[in-house]
Each structure stands twice: as structure tokens, then as C-alpha cells.
Scaffold this motif. Sequence first.
Motif, mmCIF file in Angstrom:
data_model
loop_
_atom_site.group_PDB
_atom_site.id
_atom_site.type_symbol
_atom_site.label_atom_id
_atom_site.label_comp_id
_atom_site.label_asym_id
_atom_site.label_seq_id
_atom_site.Cartn_x
_atom_site.Cartn_y
_atom_site.Cartn_z
ATOM 1 N N ASN A 100 0.806 -1.212 0.000
ATOM 2 C CA ASN A 100 0.000 0.000 0.000
ATOM 3 C C ASN A 100 0.840 1.263 0.000
ATOM 4 O OD1 ASN A 100 -2.238 -1.580 0.075
ATOM 5 N ND2 ASN A 100 -2.600 -1.339 2.254
ATOM 6 N N ASN A 101 2.079 1.191 0.441
ATOM 7 C CA ASN A 101 2.889 2.390 0.580
ATOM 8 C C ASN A 101 4.349 2.049 0.308
ATOM 9 O OD1 ASN A 101 3.815 4.901 1.152
ATOM 10 N ND2 ASN A 101 3.376 4.834 3.330
ATOM 11 N N PRO A 102 4.757 2.007 -0.958
ATOM 12 C CA PRO A 102 6.130 1.612 -1.261
ATOM 13 C C PRO A 102 7.175 2.596 -0.733
ATOM 14 C CG PRO A 102 4.995 2.272 -3.255
ATOM 15 C CD PRO A 102 3.991 2.275 -2.147
ATOM 16 N N THR A 103 6.803 3.835 -0.471
ATOM 17 C CA THR A 103 7.734 4.792 0.123
ATOM 18 C C THR A 103 7.194 5.183 1.486
ATOM 19 O OG1 THR A 103 6.621 6.592 -1.010
ATOM 20 C CG2 THR A 103 8.569 5.674 -2.089
ATOM 21 N N ILE A 104 7.587 4.451 2.488
ATOM 22 C CA ILE A 104 7.116 4.651 3.856
ATOM 23 C C ILE A 104 7.784 5.877 4.471
ATOM 24 C CG2 ILE A 104 8.868 3.088 4.750
ATOM 25 C CD1 ILE A 104 6.900 2.198 6.871
ATOM 26 N N ASP A 105 7.091 6.555 5.348
ATOM 27 C CA ASP A 105 7.641 7.673 6.112
ATOM 28 C C ASP A 105 8.440 7.088 7.274
ATOM 29 O OD1 ASP A 105 8.214 10.024 7.462
ATOM 30 O OD2 ASP A 105 6.206 10.194 8.328
ATOM 31 N N SER A 161 17.800 3.398 9.773
ATOM 32 C CA SER A 161 18.614 2.674 8.794
ATOM 33 C C SER A 161 17.943 1.360 8.393
ATOM 34 C CB SER A 161 20.030 2.434 9.323
ATOM 35 O OG SER A 161 20.024 1.561 10.418
ATOM 36 N N CYS A 162 17.278 0.711 9.334
ATOM 37 C CA CYS A 162 16.561 -0.532 9.009
ATOM 38 C C CYS A 162 15.375 -0.240 8.100
ATOM 39 C CB CYS A 162 16.067 -1.203 10.287
ATOM 40 S SG CYS A 162 17.389 -1.812 11.354
ATOM 41 N N CYS A 163 14.652 0.826 8.385
ATOM 42 C CA CYS A 163 13.495 1.202 7.578
ATOM 43 C C CYS A 163 13.916 1.572 6.160
ATOM 44 C CB CYS A 163 12.757 2.362 8.239
ATOM 45 S SG CYS A 163 11.332 2.948 7.312
ATOM 46 N N ALA A 164 15.022 2.285 6.030
ATOM 47 C CA ALA A 164 15.502 2.674 4.706
ATOM 48 C C ALA A 164 15.838 1.448 3.864
ATOM 49 C CB ALA A 164 16.724 3.577 4.837
ATOM 50 N N LYS A 165 16.375 0.429 4.507
ATOM 51 C CA LYS A 165 16.748 -0.778 3.781
ATOM 52 C C LYS A 165 15.540 -1.669 3.481
ATOM 53 C CE LYS A 165 20.394 -4.076 3.607
ATOM 54 N NZ LYS A 165 21.749 -4.277 4.048
ATOM 55 N N CYS A 166 14.618 -1.791 4.444
ATOM 56 C CA CYS A 166 13.491 -2.727 4.310
ATOM 57 C C CYS A 166 12.196 -2.090 3.842
ATOM 58 C CB CYS A 166 13.223 -3.394 5.657
ATOM 59 S SG CYS A 166 14.594 -4.373 6.274
ATOM 60 N N GLN A 167 12.086 -0.778 3.961
ATOM 61 C CA GLN A 167 10.862 -0.056 3.636
ATOM 62 C C GLN A 167 9.664 -0.527 4.445
ATOM 63 O OE1 GLN A 167 10.290 2.738 1.489
ATOM 64 N NE2 GLN A 167 12.453 2.774 2.012
ATOM 65 N N CYS A 168 9.900 -0.919 5.689
ATOM 66 C CA CYS A 168 8.813 -1.233 6.612
ATOM 67 C C CYS A 168 9.339 -1.172 8.034
ATOM 68 C CB CYS A 168 8.187 -2.594 6.316
ATOM 69 S SG CYS A 168 9.256 -3.998 6.622
ATOM 70 N N VAL A 169 8.419 -0.906 8.960
ATOM 71 C CA VAL A 169 8.709 -0.869 10.384
ATOM 72 C C VAL A 169 7.568 -1.607 11.070
ATOM 73 C CG1 VAL A 169 8.953 0.611 12.418
ATOM 74 C CG2 VAL A 169 9.936 1.326 10.255
#
Length: 112
Positions: free
Chosen positions: A48-53, A77-85
Amino acid sequence: MASSQQALVFSSLLVLLLAFYLAESRTVVIDSQMEMIGGNDEKSVMTNNPTIDCGGACKVRCSRSSRPNLCKRACGSCCAKCQCVPPGTYGNHAMCPCYAALTTRGGKLKCP
């Protein structure tokens, strides 16, 4: 008789409110589970959101941390790599397998 009719209407209203609450909470759980695609690889992304905040997601994730700045840096850094939290302030790593798989050089989990 009026009292029993009022009690019936009141109990019916309570049952409807409970059913609505349960249906709404189930929808939220299903939506959060449906967001992930992919497997256990590091390229899993949210549909739903390929570019997460990442900033906002990590702010929520680290809101109860004893070291919030360190937590936000690692989470970012984890979010930037995985695009999810993962949702919440702790745990829920199954919602984001990539996030859970990242480790430090020492073999410890990198992502809070």
C-alpha cells in the motif's frame, strides 16, 4: 412491560455496538497483515505504501525507548533498507521479516 421493552432495546444496542467494535478491530488486523508481500528476504516491501515515512514510523516505534535517539537512528537505517517498520513500540517482528533479519557485525539484532 415498558421496562422489559427498554431492556431489550438497550441490550440489542449493546450487542450491535460490540459487533461493530469487533468487526472494526478485525479489519485493522487484516489490513496490517495484508500490507506485506514477499517472503523472508530483505526486499520485502509494503504494497500500500512503497515509500514509507521512516521518520514518522520510527518516532512511534521508539517513543518508549530509554535511548530514543539511538533507537531512531537504528530504526531509520533498518526502515531505509526494508521499507517497513513493525507496528507498536516493541516486538511484532513477524510483520516485517526483513527488519527482523538485519543484524550487527556482532550478530545481535540491529533493528529495535
